[in-house]
Design a protein around this motif. Sequence first.
Motif, mmCIF file in Angstrom:
data_model
loop_
_atom_site.group_PDB
_atom_site.id
_atom_site.type_symbol
_atom_site.label_atom_id
_atom_site.label_comp_id
_atom_site.label_asym_id
_atom_site.label_seq_id
_atom_site.Cartn_x
_atom_site.Cartn_y
_atom_site.Cartn_z
ATOM 1 N N UNK A 143 0.810 -1.227 0.000
ATOM 2 C CA UNK A 143 0.000 0.000 0.000
ATOM 3 C C UNK A 143 0.837 1.269 0.000
ATOM 4 N N UNK A 144 2.080 1.212 0.498
ATOM 5 C CA UNK A 144 2.911 2.419 0.582
ATOM 6 C C UNK A 144 3.880 2.532 -0.595
ATOM 7 N N UNK A 145 3.622 1.831 -1.689
ATOM 8 C CA UNK A 145 4.568 1.817 -2.810
ATOM 9 C C UNK A 145 4.751 3.198 -3.443
ATOM 10 N N UNK A 146 3.668 3.929 -3.629
ATOM 11 C CA UNK A 146 3.747 5.225 -4.312
ATOM 12 C C UNK A 146 4.684 6.171 -3.567
ATOM 13 N N UNK A 147 5.643 6.721 -4.262
ATOM 14 C CA UNK A 147 6.601 7.640 -3.668
ATOM 15 C C UNK A 147 7.831 6.977 -3.080
ATOM 16 N N UNK A 148 7.853 5.654 -3.053
ATOM 17 C CA UNK A 148 9.001 4.934 -2.503
ATOM 18 C C UNK A 148 10.178 4.985 -3.479
ATOM 19 N N UNK A 186 5.171 -1.899 -10.076
ATOM 20 C CA UNK A 186 5.376 -1.914 -8.637
ATOM 21 C C UNK A 186 6.072 -3.175 -8.170
ATOM 22 N N UNK A 187 6.253 -3.271 -6.861
ATOM 23 C CA UNK A 187 6.695 -4.510 -6.229
ATOM 24 C C UNK A 187 5.672 -4.877 -5.167
ATOM 25 N N UNK A 188 5.602 -6.151 -4.869
ATOM 26 C CA UNK A 188 4.620 -6.639 -3.902
ATOM 27 C C UNK A 188 5.048 -6.346 -2.465
ATOM 28 N N UNK A 189 6.357 -6.221 -2.243
ATOM 29 C CA UNK A 189 6.892 -6.190 -0.882
ATOM 30 C C UNK A 189 7.795 -4.983 -0.686
ATOM 31 N N UNK A 190 7.578 -4.245 0.428
ATOM 32 C CA UNK A 190 8.301 -3.010 0.656
ATOM 33 C C UNK A 190 9.773 -3.192 0.961
ATOM 34 N N UNK A 191 10.129 -4.308 1.590
ATOM 35 C CA UNK A 191 11.526 -4.698 1.786
ATOM 36 C C UNK A 191 11.648 -6.150 1.360
#
Length: 835
Positions: free
Chosen positions: A669-674, A703-708
């Motif tokens: 959910x926090x992908x945008x702007x990462x 995108x990617x599925x996972x933030x880290x």
Amino acid sequence: MSIETNAPAAGPIIAATPPVAGGAAPARAAPSPATGAEGTRVADDDTVPPPRAGDPHAPHVAGEAVSTWITKEAGNRRMPFDRARLERSIDRVHAEFPQLDIADYTRSVLGFVERKDAVNADDLVDHLIREAEARVDVTAPEWELFAARLYLHRLYKRASRNRFYDAGEKYGSYVGLQESLADRNIYSNDILRAYSKEELLEAGRMIDPERDRLFAYNGLYLLATRYLATDHARNVYELPQERWLTIALYLMQHEVAPGPGGRERRMQLVGEAYWALSNLYMTVATPTLQNAGKVGGQLSSCFIDTVDDSLQGIFDSNTDIARVSKGGGGVGAYLGYVRSSGSAIRGVPNSSGGVVPWIKQLNNTAVSVDQLGQRKGAVAVYLDIWHRDIEAFLDLRLNNGDQRLRAHDVFTSVCIPDLFMEAVERRGDWYLFDPHEVKRIKGWYLQDFYDETRGQGTFRAKYEEVVADERIARRTVRAIDIFKRIMVSQLETGNPFMFYRDEVNRKNPNKHAGMVYSSNLCTEILQNMSPTRLMQEIISGNQIVTTKQAGDFVVCNLSSVNLGRAVLPPAGQGDLITDVLERLIPIQVRMLDNVIDLNALPVPQATITNRKYRAIGLGTFGWHHLLALKGIDWNSREAEDYSDALYERINFLTVQASMELAKEKGTYSAFAGSDWHTGEYFRARDYNSPQWLELSAQVAVNGVRNGWLMAVAPNMSTAQIAGSTASIDPIYSAFYYEEKKDYRRPVAAPGLSLETWPYYEKGAYKLDQFASVRQNARRQRHVDQSISFNFYVPSTIRASTLLDLHLTAWREGLKTTYYVRSNDIDIAECEWCGS
């Protein structure tokens, strides 16, 4: 990380030079294979069958006295010992390992039996295994595989007896196992609900008993006694391949895509997961290994909490940490917001006791809330190097001094900015502050800032602003004196761990959404953090309704590639290949991602954070094993270059797999702007090849599925199960004897042979630690989180050398370092630290 226990291996340990061919260890060489971890019998055994009527090998005839009896069932059954039958059993195992000299082994075993009037069948099998293990040496490491075959036979016999099938089939009905253990409340009903009987029959046909032959005895024993499902009396039910299959089915249970073919595709994914696990190409984290498919328990290893500076926040954190610890997780707790000793409370000066009393509370929690009696809870506490309580904090684990100010059961870790390391280099002053006073006067906390580039940035500007503000009390110390206290504690206790906060936050791919203040128990998890705060409590009738603002309570889900098996092809089939990795990593990333949705976490804010960032930690183990197999010297430039190339390849495949999963299931959910979204992640790591540029463009769109994505944990237990070396660590020694309370056993490095001996020979404490730092720096570039990285030093190391080692780690861009493991080797033997 697993909270697998991350303390140094139990000892003492006696190193050994290469033994001569055929050299045997002293007799007491292994734990009783019939005994579980708590000392209870796993089950009975029938390895020595009774003679049949008319058997020509029967040891006696009517009227003759029987010299030795084999007893079973607590002595209630007995039969005459059949020497020829036992010899045939040994010969069947020997046929797999014809290079082993079996004659002395057979004589020893027969002598053990024939010297006695009666021998219990369990004791006979124990002796068979112990005698095989005792013969492990450099020229004959296969004896550990020989011992594993004997132990496998025991497991097959016991499972078949408890599950009522023919032991000759090795594995019984998988559907029957699921139903039987679900009825006993050992397995959950999830797999039975998610899959039809036909699908479970299909899954059962995937089981390949031949893959049990991949286990060495030590790993098989650990798997069987700690992780395989038993009934409540510790009787054997589940076998190794069934554990792998159960994990695969459990993690893939929700992978049914809508439309025709959805269930068939799910079974294909089950097959891929089983392929990866059963071939020991990878392992899952220990909580997943232990709990997947069973009743109770969660699947994640690592958690990090941020403790708020309030009475409510401190005690709420203690409760949350207790709940996580109960479920099997290791915890990192950041205490940098907690006011220091002598600080004001409600405006009254000199009221606060500082962080030490609260850490002692956490220490008691770690001890008293254990993990179902298997091991104590494990908590690491982190504090900033500018906190006014830092000196008392650094003394927490020391054995001398006022024991009322000690906390021996937590692990200490220090959060260090570049500015402090620069002060150490120039032997400058350093200032210690109360965070509460800084917040009250300045309106912000120092820890909420970091230096965006080396040598300049927001943190140092804010720090200098606090130093210049005469309203703020401070204590002035020499930076080198603080560092000396760090090193004294490290040589005595192994702690504190080091957390280089500026480098961590510069390389954080989600810096747009928060800050990283500390790490976890094993220093490999780096994710955004924030405290959970109580907003209000409302009385509504007989109920109290509590509202909290959920902070980022970090969770990470781990699994690791077995480099010793997944990177190299079979002997004679070429050099480095990528087909195993290319097939392995996509299914591994999918398994990790599914853990997030299946997890039943004990802390609600952890569930929120877990689903917000969908963080995973794909890691590796078996690095030293791989170097030995490839004939690469640890201290060489070739090892550094290979580390760079291999981990870049693993990272590429991991990012690609998460991107493909995002196309299928959506981004976190926090992908945008990462940094993933903007491409800064790729630019910061100098990924400029056409392959990387193309992947960067695809990630920006899909995108990617996972933030880290990546984190390299210690994984000592799972590496042992898979028969390889732990993490990215060097081995202790190529060959040594491990001594514990009641036994002594030889330990040989994985894949040890006369060819690999030169690459294992030096062992951890004689390898150049500066080379290890350089090697790890090359690896760190490709790991978006961090790496559990230990220093191995003699206890008599010069302070200047240890200091230089830490400064080199910081200069080379390491984000964290783990234990300083010290050993009483002769300084003259330490070439790298002797100058």
